[in-house]
Design a protein around this motif. Structure first.
Motif, PDB file in Angstrom:
ATOM      1  N   TRP A 102      10.334 -15.692  12.885  1.00 42.54           N
ATOM      2  CA  TRP A 102      10.410 -16.125  11.492  1.00 42.54           C
ATOM      3  C   TRP A 102      10.552 -14.881  10.634  1.00 42.54           C
ATOM      4  N   LEU A 103      11.467 -14.943   9.669  1.00 46.80           N
ATOM      5  CA  LEU A 103      11.762 -13.792   8.826  1.00 46.80           C
ATOM      6  C   LEU A 103      11.624 -14.142   7.353  1.00 46.80           C
ATOM      7  N   GLN A 104      11.280 -13.138   6.576  1.00 51.74           N
ATOM      8  CA  GLN A 104      11.325 -13.240   5.119  1.00 51.74           C
ATOM      9  C   GLN A 104      11.396 -11.825   4.554  1.00 51.74           C
ATOM     10  N   SER A 105      11.793 -11.734   3.292  1.00 48.99           N
ATOM     11  CA  SER A 105      11.847 -10.424   2.627  1.00 48.99           C
ATOM     12  C   SER A 105      11.188 -10.549   1.263  1.00 48.99           C
ATOM     13  N   ASN A 106      10.779  -9.414   0.702  1.00 52.60           N
ATOM     14  CA  ASN A 106      10.219  -9.386  -0.644  1.00 52.60           C
ATOM     15  C   ASN A 106      10.264  -7.953  -1.155  1.00 52.60           C
ATOM     16  N   SER A 107       9.821  -7.757  -2.379  1.00 51.06           N
ATOM     17  CA  SER A 107       9.862  -6.417  -2.981  1.00 51.06           C
ATOM     18  C   SER A 107       8.479  -5.927  -3.382  1.00 51.06           C
ATOM     19  N   GLU A 108       7.446  -6.467  -2.773  1.00 52.92           N
ATOM     20  CA  GLU A 108       6.067  -6.101  -3.095  1.00 52.92           C
ATOM     21  C   GLU A 108       5.776  -4.645  -2.726  1.00 52.92           C
ATOM     22  N   ASN A 109       5.026  -3.978  -3.584  1.00 54.20           N
ATOM     23  CA  ASN A 109       4.569  -2.615  -3.330  1.00 54.20           C
ATOM     24  C   ASN A 109       3.074  -2.711  -3.026  1.00 54.20           C
ATOM     25  N   SER A 110       2.712  -2.704  -1.756  1.00 55.17           N
ATOM     26  CA  SER A 110       1.319  -2.918  -1.329  1.00 55.17           C
ATOM     27  C   SER A 110       0.346  -1.927  -1.944  1.00 55.17           C
ATOM     28  N   SER A 111       0.707  -0.642  -1.950  1.00 53.16           N
ATOM     29  CA  SER A 111      -0.227   0.355  -2.485  1.00 53.16           C
ATOM     30  C   SER A 111      -0.396   0.198  -3.993  1.00 53.16           C
TER      31      SER A 111
END
Length: 196
Positions: A122-131
């Motif tokens: 299962w795949l997905q993408s996002n632009s979250e910056n964890s730090s």
């Protein structure tokens, strides 16, 4: 990172030595494409799911281009490490395709199933910056991700076959190798269609 399965609550991070090895392999194999970029690797092991994220950040930007993969695993089968390797191979194929297509991708923003080497992933993408998210939470006085309190015990890790670093050979990166056009190469380039 959000798990794909609703029942995935309790988790452990992928062992730090293994995460370091995975990052080194990506940095080595995509050295030319990563000039001026920062790479991050995150991973979680849930009771029946492995979640891995590779993030790419262009220097001076706040957002990341994250590729996430989720694969099933079973403590009974003790297939955790092979499934982590599968997740790494999937991300390597995605990243190879991403750079081949001038940093464009067709990965959905919500979990979607894809076949990969006779397996379901299962795949997905996002632009979250964890730090950045973690720093914002600190400034707001919020606890780090509530689900981080549900980390697994050493007994759980032992059940997965990942209790200590001895179980993971980190002497040299060997999880995946990017295929080439060389006629003698035993690992040929995967076509984009192989992921669909």
């Amino acid at each position: 990172m959000k798990a794909r399965k609703k029942e995935s609550k309790k988790w452990s991070q992928i062992p730090p030595e293994l995460s370091k090895q995975i990052k080194e392999v990506f940095e080595e194999n995509f050295k030319a494409q990563l000039v001026g970029k920062t790479l991050s690797i995150e991973g979680r092991i849930y009771p029946t799911e492995i979640l891995m994220r590779l993030g790419i950040n262009n220097k001076g930007e706040l957002r990341f281009q994250n590729f996430e993969v989720s694969v099933d695993h079973s403590p009974e089968k003790q297939n955790t490490l092979p499934q982590i390797h599968l997740a790494v191979d999937v991300i390597a194929s995605i990243l190879f395709d991403y750079f081949e297509n001038d940093e464009q991708h067709e990965i959905p923003y919500v979990w979607q199933e894809f076949p990969f080497e006779k397996e379901k992933v299962w795949l997905q993408s996002n632009s979250e910056n964890s730090s950045l998210e973690a720093e914002a939470d600190k400034l707001l006085g919020l606890e780090p991700n509530d689900d981080s309190m549900l980390k697994e015990t050493e007994e759980d890790m032992e059940a997965y076959g990942l209790l200590d670093d001895e179980a993971v050979d980190t002497s040299k990166p060997k999880i995946f190798r990017v295929p080439t056009d060389n006629a003698n190469d035993t690992k040929k380039k995967k076509k984009k269609e192989d992921l669909h």
